[in-house]
Design an enzyme around this catalytic site. Structure first.
Site, mmCIF file in Angstrom:
data_model
loop_
_atom_site.group_PDB
_atom_site.id
_atom_site.type_symbol
_atom_site.label_atom_id
_atom_site.label_comp_id
_atom_site.label_asym_id
_atom_site.label_seq_id
_atom_site.Cartn_x
_atom_site.Cartn_y
_atom_site.Cartn_z
ATOM 1 N N LYS A 102 0.840 -1.197 0.000
ATOM 2 C CA LYS A 102 0.000 0.000 0.000
ATOM 3 C C LYS A 102 0.883 1.258 0.000
ATOM 4 O O LYS A 102 0.693 2.167 -0.779
ATOM 5 C CB LYS A 102 -0.911 -0.030 1.223
ATOM 6 C CG LYS A 102 -1.859 1.132 1.302
ATOM 7 C CD LYS A 102 -2.842 0.961 2.447
ATOM 8 C CE LYS A 102 -3.664 2.224 2.639
ATOM 9 N NZ LYS A 102 -4.619 2.137 3.730
ATOM 10 N N GLU A 136 10.486 -4.636 4.553
ATOM 11 C CA GLU A 136 10.586 -6.033 4.121
ATOM 12 C C GLU A 136 10.304 -6.153 2.618
ATOM 13 O O GLU A 136 11.028 -6.824 1.874
ATOM 14 C CB GLU A 136 9.571 -6.897 4.883
ATOM 15 C CG GLU A 136 9.860 -7.075 6.358
ATOM 16 C CD GLU A 136 9.185 -6.023 7.234
ATOM 17 O OE1 GLU A 136 8.927 -4.897 6.743
ATOM 18 O OE2 GLU A 136 8.915 -6.318 8.421
ATOM 19 N N GLY A 156 -4.976 -2.135 5.017
ATOM 20 C CA GLY A 156 -4.117 -3.240 4.566
ATOM 21 C C GLY A 156 -4.746 -4.607 4.777
ATOM 22 O O GLY A 156 -4.821 -5.422 3.863
ATOM 23 N N ARG A 157 -5.250 -4.856 5.990
ATOM 24 C CA ARG A 157 -5.772 -6.199 6.286
ATOM 25 C C ARG A 157 -7.165 -6.429 5.709
ATOM 26 O O ARG A 157 -7.722 -7.508 5.851
ATOM 27 C CB ARG A 157 -5.748 -6.445 7.787
ATOM 28 C CG ARG A 157 -6.381 -5.366 8.642
ATOM 29 C CD ARG A 157 -5.970 -5.469 10.104
ATOM 30 N NE ARG A 157 -6.498 -4.369 10.917
ATOM 31 C CZ ARG A 157 -5.895 -3.209 11.072
ATOM 32 N NH1 ARG A 157 -4.753 -2.953 10.446
ATOM 33 N NH2 ARG A 157 -6.422 -2.269 11.834
ATOM 34 N N GLU A 193 -4.706 -7.192 14.794
ATOM 35 C CA GLU A 193 -4.246 -5.855 14.401
ATOM 36 C C GLU A 193 -5.426 -4.873 14.461
ATOM 37 O O GLU A 193 -5.238 -3.678 14.677
ATOM 38 C CB GLU A 193 -3.624 -5.876 12.996
ATOM 39 C CG GLU A 193 -2.659 -4.716 12.749
ATOM 40 C CD GLU A 193 -1.846 -4.847 11.471
ATOM 41 O OE1 GLU A 193 -2.387 -4.562 10.385
ATOM 42 O OE2 GLU A 193 -0.660 -5.203 11.541
ATOM 43 N N HIS A 213 -4.118 -33.607 17.537
ATOM 44 C CA HIS A 213 -2.962 -34.346 18.047
ATOM 45 C C HIS A 213 -1.883 -33.413 18.570
ATOM 46 O O HIS A 213 -0.749 -33.824 18.759
ATOM 47 C CB HIS A 213 -2.415 -35.261 16.955
ATOM 48 C CG HIS A 213 -3.414 -36.295 16.543
ATOM 49 N ND1 HIS A 213 -3.497 -37.534 17.141
ATOM 50 C CD2 HIS A 213 -4.427 -36.250 15.628
ATOM 51 C CE1 HIS A 213 -4.489 -38.217 16.596
ATOM 52 N NE2 HIS A 213 -5.078 -37.457 15.679
ATOM 53 N N LYS A 257 9.190 -0.999 14.319
ATOM 54 C CA LYS A 257 9.745 -0.620 13.007
ATOM 55 C C LYS A 257 10.789 0.464 13.188
ATOM 56 O O LYS A 257 11.874 0.417 12.615
ATOM 57 C CB LYS A 257 8.634 -0.023 12.127
ATOM 58 C CG LYS A 257 7.752 -1.005 11.431
ATOM 59 C CD LYS A 257 6.869 -0.242 10.441
ATOM 60 C CE LYS A 257 5.638 -1.000 10.043
ATOM 61 N NZ LYS A 257 4.687 -0.209 9.279
HETATM 62 O O1 F6P Z 1 2.125 -4.489 9.865
HETATM 63 C C1 F6P Z 1 1.719 -3.196 9.644
HETATM 64 C C2 F6P Z 1 1.202 -2.954 8.274
HETATM 65 O O2 F6P Z 1 1.004 -1.608 8.116
HETATM 66 C C3 F6P Z 1 -0.076 -3.724 7.965
HETATM 67 O O3 F6P Z 1 -1.210 -3.148 8.439
HETATM 68 C C4 F6P Z 1 -0.004 -3.788 6.484
HETATM 69 O O4 F6P Z 1 -0.891 -4.731 6.011
HETATM 70 C C5 F6P Z 1 1.448 -4.153 6.296
HETATM 71 O O5 F6P Z 1 2.110 -3.395 7.286
HETATM 72 C C6 F6P Z 1 2.027 -3.900 4.938
HETATM 73 O O6 F6P Z 1 2.005 -2.556 4.569
HETATM 74 P P1 F6P Z 1 2.202 -2.128 3.071
HETATM 75 O O7 F6P Z 1 1.104 -2.709 2.272
HETATM 76 O O8 F6P Z 1 2.171 -0.629 3.080
HETATM 77 O O9 F6P Z 1 3.541 -2.637 2.597
#
Ligand code: F6P
Length: 605
Positions: free
Chosen positions: A258, A264, A319-320, A405, A436, A564
């Site tokens: 987003k 990452e 995002g979620r 979240e 199990h 972060k």
């Molecule tokens: O973990 C925090 C967060 O902001 C989530 O809410 C989101 O889904 C994820 O990081 C990834 O963010 P982006 O889509 O901006 O890379």
């Protein structure tokens, strides 16, 4: 009264603006939710602004529930079933291809009524209106929450800041259709002219968990010719292991973020680009092998992806909650656009149910209130989700982000610390494997762990007696949790098995199951795109309802920021010869250990 027609010619009702949209789908209530409440609503601002500031746990509705828990917790569900032969029908409902049997809960009609009163006290109806109206219900980020618009395959209008957003949504869907058809048909070729064989989706959190879960859930709808991989972890092993068997000339990367700034994702995307260029040698190859899904055109262009290869979404998509947007591109590539639209349709079915159905027969509201019953009155810390379907193995992980979240918050929207529990811990694994590993604790441990069982009645792989056994196990677990096994029954069983009296005495306490452990059974005919869409939307709305009752902002995630930020500082410290002042001695020592491990150099840090 305003009325409208759906695209399929049927009619429906809604609670948007508290206005009656008089139309009804077959089998759905004609009584609109808001109209039943007869509430005057001002929708200029989210309702909290006009609300009195009394904490929800100070309301008479909450107090009544506290009292009712005291009355209920000394009862056993066995007795409730014995007393009411219609209990199963009374506490079951069907909607959108899902059947929910919630009779195995420690609840009665009065308890449900009191819970519904609590939802009213929290002004659920007004918040629902506000959500639909595109108000900025994500108050701490000043954003609207309009993921329902993304799957609005009906007639509803969705506006954001006075603008109809449906044309933009439809335009992106249409671009997704063209692109997925091009890739799947072989019209979209790699730089060397070869067909794409593998899609690697790079993203994390909401930009990965939803698409990954859905792709796996709908594996029977996937093509064998196009394989989908997900890379999320910044651990280089995730990317390296994924790329090991892939051919750069036939691999397409979807960079899903987003913000397009997530450490990452950008790190993985950069390394993926290096991997590609190492064998294709030309920057021009990036255009044929990288597409982006983002709200940030500038950062996408800066990364080197042609904005023409970018699929847009918008800040009002959390995002979620984004798998319904272009973030779902890997899903569409995997199962085709028609099946992706089926998924949207299923979610839309559930949206309509949520909006239209009276609270007492509204599946997300009922699930949410049962969760509140155990979290706030039964003091449960967690709930388990156990899909009896191997294809749903990532559902618990997806729900962890969606729920934790969203509702893992310690202050209300107004910034006041809460004096009650909010979002529970969510966990789970598919059955029968889960039986199990941790079921021992659910059956005989000291904690109350309400459990959601998710069960497709028909398998995509009906081989031999597998599915009979799977279903039998699922039903048996729910039954065992509810009934338990009394001392008398355990004794009788052991005597029948001719166990000697000394062993009986020793074993008896271990063979008793208290039972009375609650569960919901969510049943579907078969795991199809449509019913999966409904299932996901069910949990989304459940979480929304709980957030409203708890008074928290379910759509922000400030809790992920500090880590972060500190990771950024620690990364800087790796480059220095000495740790920055102010770093605590534990962290400083671990930084020193890391430095030593990678350089062999024990300097002054
Ligand atoms: O973990 C925090 C967060 O902001 C989530 O809410 C989101 O889904 C994820 O990081 C990834 O963010 P982006 O889509 O901006 O890379």
């Amino acid at each position: 009264m305003i009325s409208g027609k759906t695209t399929d010619g049927s009619s429906r009702v809604g609670f948007i603006y508290g206005i009656t949209l008089q139309i009804a789908l077959p089998g759905q209530s004609q009584v609109p939710y808001t109209a039943r409440k007869n509430i005057e609503v001002s929708l200029k601002n989210p309702p909290h602004m006009a609300q009195d500031k009394r904490s929800i746990d100070q309301t008479p509705e909450w107090k009544a529930l506290e009292q009712h828990w005291q009355d209920m917790c000394c009862l056993h569900m066995r007795e409730l079933f014995q007393k009411d032969l219609n209990r199963c029908e009374r506490f079951s409902l069907s909607a959108c291809g899902l059947h929910l049997d919630y009779s195995k809960n420690l609840i009665d009609a009065k308890g449900m009524d009191l819970l519904l009163d609590l939802a009213r006290a929290a002004e659920l109806s007004r918040w629902g209106d506000s959500l639909l109206a595109g108000d900025k219900v994500n108050t701490t980020e000043g954003r609207a929450v309009l993921h329902m618009a993304l799957r609005n395959l009906g007639y509803r209008e969705y506006q954001y800041e006075g603008r109809d957003i449906m044309p933009d949504i439809r335009a992106v869907l249409s671009r997704m259709r063209t692109f997925t058809e091009d890739v799947r048909s072989g019209r979209w070729l790699g730089y060397t002219g070869q067909r794409i064989s593998d899609i690697v989706s790079i993203g994390i959190g909401g930009s990965s968990l939803g698409p990954k879960m859905v792709c796996e859930a709908l594996r029977p709808y996937q093509w064998d010719d196009l394989r989908i991989h997900f890379v999320s972890n910044v651990d280089g092993s995730h990317l390296a292991q994924t790329l090991r068997t892939l051919n750069p000339a036939t691999t397409l990367f979807v960079i899903a973020s987003k913000t397009f700034t997530t450490q990452e994702t950008i790190t993985n995307a950069e390394s993926a680009r290096d991997w590609l260029l190492k064998s294709l040698f030309s920057e021009a190859a990036v255009e044929r092998h990288f597409v982006a899904v983002s709200t940030n055109t500038e950062a996408v262009a800066e990364f080197g992806i042609n904005p023409a290869n970018m699929f847009e979404f918008w800040e009002w998509v959390g995002g979620r909650y984004s798998l319904w947007s272009a973030i779902g591109l890997p899903i569409a590539l995997a199962i085709g656009m028609e099946s992706f639209e089926e998924l949207l349709l299923g979610a839309h079915d559930m949206d309509e149910h949520f909006v239209e159905e009276p609270p007492e027969t509204n599946m997300p509201i009922i699930l949410a209130l049962l969760g509140i019953w155990y979290t706030n009155f039964g003091q449960a810390d967690s709930y388990a989700v156990i899909p009896y379907d191997q294809y749903l193995r990532y559902l618990p992980a997806f729900l962890q982000q969606l729920d934790m979240e969203s509702n893992g918050k310690r202050v209300t929207r107004d910034g006041v610390p809460v004096s009650y529990q909010t979002g529970p811990v969510v966990w789970g694994e598919p059955g029968t494997d889960a039986q199990h590993s941790f079921f021992q604790l659910i059956h005989q441990g000291t904690r109350l762990i309400p459990t959601d069982f998710v069960l497709p009645l028909r398998s995509h792989n009906p081989i031999g007696s597998h599915h009979d056994k799977l279903v039998a196990n699922c039903l048996a677990q729910a039954q065992a949790l509810m009934t338990g096994r009394t001392e008398e029954e355990a004794l009788h069983e052991m005597r029948a098995a001719k166990v000697d009296e000394e062993s009986i005495e020793q074993l008896l306490p271990h063979r008793v199951f208290p039972g009375n452990r609650p569960s919901n059974m969510l049943v579907m005919d078969k795991l199809t795109p449509r019913v999966l869409g409904a299932l996901i939307a069910l949990y989304e709305h459940k979480i929304f309802v709980q957030g409203i009752v708890w008074g928290v902002d379910s759509f922000d995630q400030w809790g992920v920021e500090l880590g972060k930020q500190l990771a950024g500082h620690i990364l800087q410290n790796f480059k220095k010869t000495a740790c920055s002042p102010g770093v605590d001695c534990s962290t400083a020592s671990l930084i020193r250990r890391y430095h030593l491990a990678i350089t062999g150099d024990d300097d002054e840090r």
